[in-house]
Design a protein around this motif. Structure first.
Motif, mmCIF file in Angstrom:
data_model
loop_
_atom_site.group_PDB
_atom_site.id
_atom_site.type_symbol
_atom_site.label_atom_id
_atom_site.label_comp_id
_atom_site.label_asym_id
_atom_site.label_seq_id
_atom_site.Cartn_x
_atom_site.Cartn_y
_atom_site.Cartn_z
ATOM 1 N N ASP A 170 -39.121 32.207 -6.703
ATOM 2 C CA ASP A 170 -37.558 32.578 -6.969
ATOM 3 C C ASP A 170 -36.113 32.921 -6.076
ATOM 4 O O ASP A 170 -35.225 32.926 -6.083
ATOM 5 C CB ASP A 170 -37.097 33.141 -8.114
ATOM 6 N N LEU B 82 -33.589 30.762 -5.341
ATOM 7 C CA LEU B 82 -31.516 30.614 -6.380
ATOM 8 C C LEU B 82 -30.952 31.660 -5.987
ATOM 9 O O LEU B 82 -29.822 32.071 -7.232
ATOM 10 C CB LEU B 82 -32.967 30.820 -7.275
ATOM 11 N N ASP C 82 -28.129 29.790 -8.085
ATOM 12 C CA ASP C 82 -28.084 29.799 -9.332
ATOM 13 C C ASP C 82 -29.045 31.493 -9.892
ATOM 14 O O ASP C 82 -29.862 31.193 -10.496
ATOM 15 C CB ASP C 82 -28.998 28.907 -9.792
#
Length: 584
Positions: A454, A457, A461
């Motif tokens: 992740d 991100l 985000d």
């Protein structure tokens, strides 16, 4: 010697032996020419017998003897004619020849027995008397045994027990700190540690490899049954490990404790993503001793003219098996229960699955039998079941239905305290958005590593980034939690940026840690167990208070010693805290 034996030690095979006992008077009974005294210490109770042949000196002392007097009695062990099979010493008694009052006692403010007549407030005020009661003392003995077992396991795993400072630096993240003014550094303050977090990470940089500490921590938070202003953690950290290594090691510790302390074998520790826990249980600490999972039926119930459902973001509920026979009174009680401010629902809709195959609901005006059949199918319900449905904002309603699920579990006897269901909750969000400060906060702490997959991100985000974090949950109680740590200076700087720290703030608060990372930081991870919660789980208690020798009340006060309290003006002056109280 004050005693040759304890009050729980003597048996029938000791008959004819001379003995000396010492302890507290539990009760005194006068029957004709005989007087019986139950003498108590932490090991048990032994009956003392005085007859008409007792000396005048003993007889005079007996007249004045009252509950909780501390006495010493010497005599001969003999077989009881009327045996008491409820206590280990119930086959014998002591024929007393000598009696000495070591310390008289005032009349206690409550009876010191297993089932006391003292309320919480009075027992807290006289906690030293409450600790004489078997149930409370046994909790503290259990705590001691568990502490010994924890040290034994971790020492065998080559962990190093290391003390970390109690006077540390205050940081704004997390809960409120308790602060301590410094006399030698006017205007500056220490903080009491909420956790030894940065120190155990520094110990990994120092090469200690495996650290643990059973340590006091402090948080200035509002209190509840499982929270105290000072609490104890089993604090651990390991270097050159990944998440699986931590989970494996501390599954081992948990199994060891259950096996050696409770004689219970625990087998499975399933892993459940945070998102699944929230959707199915309405909680990040799900109680998996029973099913009754949450179902989202928004698509099934909307568009039928029932404005409460049509306007709601989320409609969902639970199926209570075999509860279709709930009375109107019981359903009204549940409705009032979910409307309490602590739960926050505006109402409760129910559907009964009747024995004749029909359905009875509180919204029959808006939904036909065919409509209700769709509800029942969505829940997987059967004849005799009861559907309980709430609606509103999704996050609020998941919380509310999760609480309703636990309440139904209690009412139906599904939360057996002798059944233990552990699991790991994993893949927590790394960050949570705070509307008041208009920025992200770390869900665990700023040193938690994101999931490697992740990382991309973080800038695009950040709310979707999952943490390399994990919680151990048993029976709906969060027992421990931890994470894989950030050990890369660049990634740690990115985290500080995301959390709204300026370069100056990050350097001021955590510069020492960032500096340490420059000198070769190993990959590391850790976990902390709530020792008080773990003991209360083993003891079958809902509150941690009776696992702590001298706890605070719900206002954070120690009513026994009357703390917190004011301090003298001279002390305030020394600490440069003297306030000008003169009237203007």
């Amino acid at each position: 010697m004050y005693r040759t034996h304890t009050c729980g030690e003597l048996r029938l095979e000791n008959q004819g032996n001379d003995t000396t006992l010492a302890g507290w008077v539990q009760r005194k009974r006068e029957l004709g020419g005989m007087t019986f005294v139950d003498l108590r210490d932490r090991y048990g109770i032994t009956q003392l017998v005085f007859d008409e042949n007792s000396s005048p000196e003993i007889t005079e002392k007996l007249k004045k003897l009252g509950r909780e007097f501390v006495i010493q009695a010497s005599g001969t062990v003999r077989e009881r004619s009327s045996k008491n099979k409820n206590i280990p010493t119930g086959e014998i008694e002591i024929d007393v020849k000598e009696l000495k009052v070591l310390s008289p006692s005032a009349v206690p403010p409550f009876t010191i027995e297993d089932e006391s007549d003292g309320g919480d407030d009075i027992r807290m005020k006289y906690r030293y008397l409450d600790l004489r009661r078997n149930p409370v003392r046994e909790n503290l003995v259990l705590r001691s045994k568990m502490g010994h077992a924890i040290r034994s396991y971790l020492n065998d795993q080559e962990f190093i027990e290391t003390e970390t400072p109690v006077l540390i630096k205050s940081t704004p993240e997390g809960a409120r700190d308790f602060v301590v003014p410094s006399r030698m550094n006017p205007g500056e303050f220490y903080a009491l540690p909420q956790s030894p977090q940065v120190f155990k990470q520094l110990l990994m940089v120092a090469g200690f490899d495996r650290y643990y500490q059973i340590v006091k921590c402090f948080r200035d938070e509002d209190l509840r049954a499982d929270r105290q202003p000072e609490f104890t953690q089993i604090d651990c950290e390991m270097a050159f490990v990944e998440q699986d290594d931590i989970l494996s090691t501390f599954e081992g510790l948990t199994k060891y404790l259950f096996r050696t302390v409770k004689n219970v074998e625990i087998e499975d520790f399933p892993r459940m993503p945070y998102s699944e826990a929230m959707e199915n249980y309405g909680s990040d600490k799900p109680d998996t001793r029973f099913e009754m999972l949450i179902k989202n039926i928004s698509d099934v119930v909307k568009g039928k003219g029932f404005k409460v459902f049509d306007d709601a973001e989320f409609v969902g509920g639970i199926c209570a098996e075999g509860c279709a026979d709930f009375t109107r009174k019981q359903l009204d009680e549940l409705t009032n229960w979910v409307k309490r401010p602590q739960i926050g629902a505006k109402g409760l809709v129910y559907v009964k699955c009747n024995e004749d195959g029909t359905f009875k609901s509180s919204v029959d005006k808006f939904y036909s039998q065919e409509d209700l059949k769709e509800w029942v199918e969505a829940f997987g319900a059967k004849v005799g079941d009861l559907l309980l449905v709430l609606s509103g904002d999704k996050s609020d309603m998941l919380d509310a239905i999760g609480e309703l699920r636990l309440e139904m579990g209690n009412r139906l006897g599904l939360r057996d305290k002798n059944t233990f269901k552990p699991l790991w909750v994993v893949d927590f969000p790394l960050l949570e958005w705070d509307e008041d400060s208009n920025r992200f906060h770390a869900m665990h702490h700023p040193f938690t590593s994101p999931k490697p997959e992740d990382l991309e991100l973080l800038e695009t985000d950040p709310g979707k980034v999952r943490a390399n974090a994990y919680d151990l949950v048993i029976n709906g109680v969060e027992i421990g939690g931890g994470s894989v740590r950030i050990f890369n200076s660049e990634l740690q700087s990115r985290m500080f940026d995301l959390l709204g720290f300026t370069k100056e703030e990050a350097e001021s608060q955590f510069g020492f840690l960032m500096s340490a990372f420059k000198y070769g930081a190993p990959p590391h991870a850790g976990i902390a167990f709530g020792f008080d919660r773990l003991v209360s789980l083993f003891a079958g208690l809902d509150s941690i208070r009776d696992t702590i020798a001298f706890p605070k009340n719900n206002s954070g006060r120690d009513v026994m010693i009357d703390s917190p309290s004011t301090i003298a003006d001279a002390q305030l002056e020394e600490l440069n805290l003297k306030l000008d109280l003169k009237e203007e």
